[in-house]
Design a protein around this motif. Structure first.
Motif, mmCIF file in Angstrom:
data_model
loop_
_atom_site.group_PDB
_atom_site.id
_atom_site.type_symbol
_atom_site.label_atom_id
_atom_site.label_comp_id
_atom_site.label_asym_id
_atom_site.label_seq_id
_atom_site.Cartn_x
_atom_site.Cartn_y
_atom_site.Cartn_z
ATOM 1 N N ASP A 76 -13.365 14.918 23.279
ATOM 2 C CA ASP A 76 -14.762 15.123 22.848
ATOM 3 C C ASP A 76 -14.939 16.471 22.164
ATOM 4 O O ASP A 76 -15.937 17.172 22.395
ATOM 5 C CB ASP A 76 -15.717 15.047 24.051
ATOM 6 N N ARG A 104 -17.032 11.390 19.200
ATOM 7 C CA ARG A 104 -17.497 10.283 18.367
ATOM 8 C C ARG A 104 -18.879 10.519 17.772
ATOM 9 O O ARG A 104 -19.266 9.841 16.817
ATOM 10 C CB ARG A 104 -17.431 8.964 19.130
ATOM 11 N N VAL A 121 -18.409 11.184 14.254
ATOM 12 C CA VAL A 121 -17.891 10.051 13.480
ATOM 13 C C VAL A 121 -19.017 9.076 13.153
ATOM 14 O O VAL A 121 -19.033 8.461 12.089
ATOM 15 C CB VAL A 121 -16.766 9.335 14.285
ATOM 16 N N GLU A 139 -12.271 9.569 17.479
ATOM 17 C CA GLU A 139 -12.688 8.503 18.390
ATOM 18 C C GLU A 139 -14.002 7.900 17.937
ATOM 19 O O GLU A 139 -14.746 8.502 17.157
ATOM 20 C CB GLU A 139 -12.762 8.999 19.841
ATOM 21 N N GLY A 140 -14.259 6.661 18.383
ATOM 22 C CA GLY A 140 -15.508 6.003 18.030
ATOM 23 C C GLY A 140 -15.551 5.493 16.599
ATOM 24 O O GLY A 140 -16.624 5.426 15.991
ATOM 25 N N GLY A 167 -11.200 3.259 18.156
ATOM 26 C CA GLY A 167 -12.593 2.815 18.100
ATOM 27 C C GLY A 167 -12.701 1.309 18.051
ATOM 28 O O GLY A 167 -11.703 0.606 17.899
#
Ligand code: C2E
Ligand code: MG
Ligand code: MG
Ligand code: MG
Length: 269
Positions: free
Chosen positions: A174, A197, A200, A230-231, A251
């Motif tokens: 994160d 995320r 993103v 991520e995500g 993701g």
């Protein structure tokens, strides 16, 4: 087992307890029982490299409560972090992930709370579990998640150094969403940055987010560490992340978290 489960169901869940002290104690007591009664499960989400080859899986814990149904880690991890429960949960997750390593066929990433890193014996206990399971250290990635503030103290640094010395890779999870993300770059030695995320999510239409992602990738290149985004939910995001210089992707677009059993059925089909 059935009898015990029946007795526990008498403790009916009262939604009015949400958010208060009684709720916290309820979750804590139930989670202690869940650890003994096999109510926890690991889901695995695939992570792909720049050539879209499967490179690893992230283990994500799930709790199937007999009365409340599935409880999200976002709800119970913060409560577990207030006591030794987080260590017990961490042990369970690591044992399970190591047992699944061969069937996964890739390295596996486990999430570690900053609260676990504060324990002086964390790295030693981690190594003990790997030895017990016969798991090779270079097949494990540790993702440090900052649900409680992560401090670059002597104990934390020693734990991370010991993990890395044994061949385990360390990721900052994160990145950008924490209390002091940039400080970690100075305080810890690590191998991977995972971009949060939230950066993103709006990549297509938010110029600032695109600039931040590019800047994080630049820093990572200078430090010679990997960047996992991520995500990733859309092809547009994937394309922008690639062009910004991310080295790996995770993701819903590429694969949702799922139980190992479901993955094997999918692979066999
Ligand atoms: P995390 O480590 O950042 O894990 C990624 C979270 O994003 C997971 O939520 C995953 O299901 C979700 N996710 C993955 N791809 C997408 C996507 O494309 N879109 C969206 N909207 N979400 C996506 P999950 O499984 O609910 O886990 C939440 C958090 O709980 C994790 O965030 C991690 O901080 C913590 N957690 C999960 N398992 C463990 C564990 O075993 N131990 C500890 N200490 N924490 C854990
Ligand atoms: Mg993670
Ligand atoms: Mg997280
Ligand atoms: Mg994350």
């Amino acid at each position: 087992q059935g009898k015990k489960a029946g007795r526990r169901q008498v403790v009916a869940f009262d939604p009015d307890m949400l958010g208060d002290e009684r709720h916290r104690r309820f979750i804590e007591r139930e989670l202690r029982a869940a650890l003994l009664m096999d109510e926890l499960e690991l889901y695995y989400q695939p992570v792909f490299d720049g050539q879209m080859r499967l490179r690893s899986h992230e283990a994500l814990v799930r709790w199937r409560h007999p009365v409340r149904g599935t409880i999200s880690p976002a709800q119970f991890v913060p409560i577990a972090e207030e006591s030794d429960l987080i260590d017990k949960l961490g042990d369970w997750v690591l044992h399970r992930a190591c047992a699944d390593l061969d069937r996964l066929g890739t390295p596996v990433a486990v999430n570690i709370s900053a609260a676990q890193l504060r324990r002086g014996d964390f790295a030693r206990r981690f190594a003990d579990v790997l030895a017990e399971c016969g798991a090779a250290a270079d097949r494990l990635i540790v993702e440090i998640t900052e649900t409680v503030p992560l401090v670059a103290g002597a104990i934390e640094q020693a734990n991370l150094e010991a993990l890395r010395a044994s061949g385990i890779k360390v990721a900052i999870d994160d990145f950008g969403a924490g209390h002091a993300s940039l400080q970690y770059l100075r305080g810890f030695a690590f191998d991977i940055i995972k971009i949060d995320r939230s950066y993103v999510a709006n990549l297509g239409d938010n110029r600032i987010d695109a600039m931040i992602v590019a800047a994080i990738c630049d820093i990572a290149r200078s430090l010679d560490v990997e960047v996992i985004a991520e995500g990733v939910e859309t092809e547009i995001q994937l394309d922008l992340l690639r062009r910004a210089g991310c080295s790996a992707f995770q993701g819903y677009l590429l694969g949702r978290p799922s139980p190992l059993a479901a993955r094997q059925v999918a692979n066999a089909a």
